[in-house]
Write a protein that holds these residues in place. Structure first.
Motif, PDB file in Angstrom:
ATOM      1  N   GLN A 158       0.866  -1.181   0.000  1.00  0.00           N
ATOM      2  CA  GLN A 158       0.000   0.000   0.000  1.00  0.00           C
ATOM      3  C   GLN A 158       0.900   1.228   0.000  1.00  0.00           C
ATOM      4  O   GLN A 158       1.848   1.323   0.777  1.00  0.00           O
ATOM      5  N   GLU A 159       0.621   2.139  -0.899  1.00  0.00           N
ATOM      6  CA  GLU A 159       1.498   3.287  -1.068  1.00  0.00           C
ATOM      7  C   GLU A 159       0.725   4.431  -1.713  1.00  0.00           C
ATOM      8  O   GLU A 159      -0.271   4.196  -2.407  1.00  0.00           O
ATOM      9  N   PRO A 160       1.161   5.666  -1.514  1.00  0.00           N
ATOM     10  CA  PRO A 160       0.549   6.795  -2.224  1.00  0.00           C
ATOM     11  C   PRO A 160       0.758   6.644  -3.737  1.00  0.00           C
ATOM     12  O   PRO A 160       1.783   6.115  -4.184  1.00  0.00           O
ATOM     13  N   TRP A 161      -0.226   7.117  -4.498  1.00  0.00           N
ATOM     14  CA  TRP A 161      -0.136   7.056  -5.959  1.00  0.00           C
ATOM     15  C   TRP A 161      -0.214   8.482  -6.494  1.00  0.00           C
ATOM     16  O   TRP A 161      -1.304   9.063  -6.599  1.00  0.00           O
ATOM     17  N   PRO A 162       0.930   9.088  -6.814  1.00  0.00           N
ATOM     18  CA  PRO A 162       0.932  10.508  -7.195  1.00  0.00           C
ATOM     19  C   PRO A 162       0.621  10.782  -8.662  1.00  0.00           C
ATOM     20  O   PRO A 162       0.561  11.946  -9.065  1.00  0.00           O
ATOM     21  N   PHE A 163       0.450   9.750  -9.459  1.00  0.00           N
ATOM     22  CA  PHE A 163       0.231   9.957 -10.894  1.00  0.00           C
ATOM     23  C   PHE A 163      -1.250  10.213 -11.181  1.00  0.00           C
ATOM     24  O   PHE A 163      -2.120   9.582 -10.576  1.00  0.00           O
TER      25      PHE A 163
END
Length: 360
Positions: A158-163
């Motif tokens: 689980q991780e931030p998705w900046p795109f």
């Protein structure tokens, strides 16, 4: 991209709702992976996607357990245990009719939520990284973009998705105006094909009647009907002249207008998809023998497929963007580990390794 993968994406785009390639970095193996996707297993909200721009996407598929273990070999022990003990993927994912005990694959779910505003991807906090370059779930990335990868009962990643887009390059040759998806060739031509199927069934039934001999015999002729066979020389005896005793019934033939209608439907389907005889069979139109005329016809055919050509070009530009994104993610990961990340590039005379920080 220009080999089997590209052909498969082209086929998928024409036969299904889209063709697609998912691009993602394998940090453990320090490689970029391009996987063909099954568009039937990618899900978006119809309400969100009514104008073709959904903000959330979900995908599920089966992956070999050993490959998944290799990609997460540097993960926490509970993640590795979850992959090791996950149930084998159900058979409907592999389209297998029988259980294949020699295949050990796992059903994996992946979900993305795109950020609601612009994101500065050069800021480490946008990726959830602390000052030491390590992922920290307590850090506020400053946006709501998110990605989750999980197996049944356990979140693997689980991780931030900046795109502002999914890591998927899409080929949609016949984009629907009120949907995320494209129209396939079978969907476009379904009406004509179903009508041709119905008409051909009728023609076959009539032809079957033609192939079945039907003889009318007058009872008063007192013929021995058992002697009416396919024999070469058969003698029949009766009490009345042959013309009165026996009559061969010939059914009506299929009207020529009906057969022409079948051909007309097929020709209309070709025109509906924007194809002509020159494109399909290489047949040159009658009366056109000079090069300018042939060039005009070729240009006219190409113009009909502008939308399809743009979709094919767009697929490649999307793929190029995602590949660059993936290399950057791998390079940043290597930099945090104190290593360099290089790519292999084909020069004029030989292959060479180039530091990505210099190539980007």
């Amino acid at each position: 991209v220009y080999g089997e993968l590209g052909r498969d994406v082209c086929y998928d785009g024409h036969l299904f709702e889209a063709g697609a390639v998912k691009v993602y970095p394998d940090y453990a193996g320090m490689r970029l992976v391009l996987d063909r996707m099954d568009p039937c297993r990618f899900m978006v909200s119809q309400r969100e996607a009514r104008l073709g721009k959904p903000r959330s996407g979900y995908y599920y598929d089966a992956i070999d357990r050993s490959e998944l273990m290799a990609q997460f070999r540097n993960a926490e022990a509970d993640v590795l245990e979850a992959v090791r003990t996950a149930k084998c993927a159900p058979r409907d994912l592999s389209l297998a009719t029988d259980a294949e005990s020699f295949v050990d694959d796992v059903e994996v779910f992946e979900a993305w939520h795109l950020p609601s505003s612009s994101v500065d991807r050069s800021d480490p906090t946008a990726w959830g990284l602390n000052e030491d370059g390590e992922y920290d779930q307590t850090i506020n990335p400053g946006h709501d973009g998110y990605r989750v990868l999980c197996v049944e009962g356990k979140v693997l990643l689980q991780e931030p998705w900046p795109f502002p887009y999914f890591p998927i390059a899409w080929f949609k040759p016949m984009k629907k105006s009120r949907s995320f998806w494209s129209r396939s060739v079978p969907e476009v031509l379904a009406g004509g094909q179903l009508m041709i199927n119905t008409m051909n069934q009728r023609v076959d039934a009539i032809m079957h009647k033609h192939a079945r001999p039907l003889i009318y015999v007058w009872k008063q002729a007192k013929l021995n009907v058992s002697k009416i066979t396919n024999g070469v020389a058969t003698i029949l005896e009766g009490n009345v002249p042959p013309g009165q005793a026996l009559h061969y019934l010939t059914p009506q033939s299929v009207p020529s207008e009906y057969l022409q209608r079948v051909d007309a439907l097929a020709a209309n389907m070709e025109r509906q998809w924007g194809m002509n005889d020159m494109a399909i069979t290489g047949a040159k139109p009658a009366g056109i023998d000079h090069a300018p005329g042939m060039q005009h016809l070729s240009d006219e055919l190409s113009a009909r497929h502008t939308a399809l050509s743009n979709a094919w070009d767009g697929y490649h530009t999307q793929l190029a963007t995602l590949v660059v994104d993936g290399h950057r993610m791998l390079a940043d990961h290597a930099k945090r580990a104190g290593k360099k990340y290089s790519v292999v590039f084909g020069g004029q005379h030989e292959l060479e390794q180039i530091d990505w920080s210099k190539a980007d």
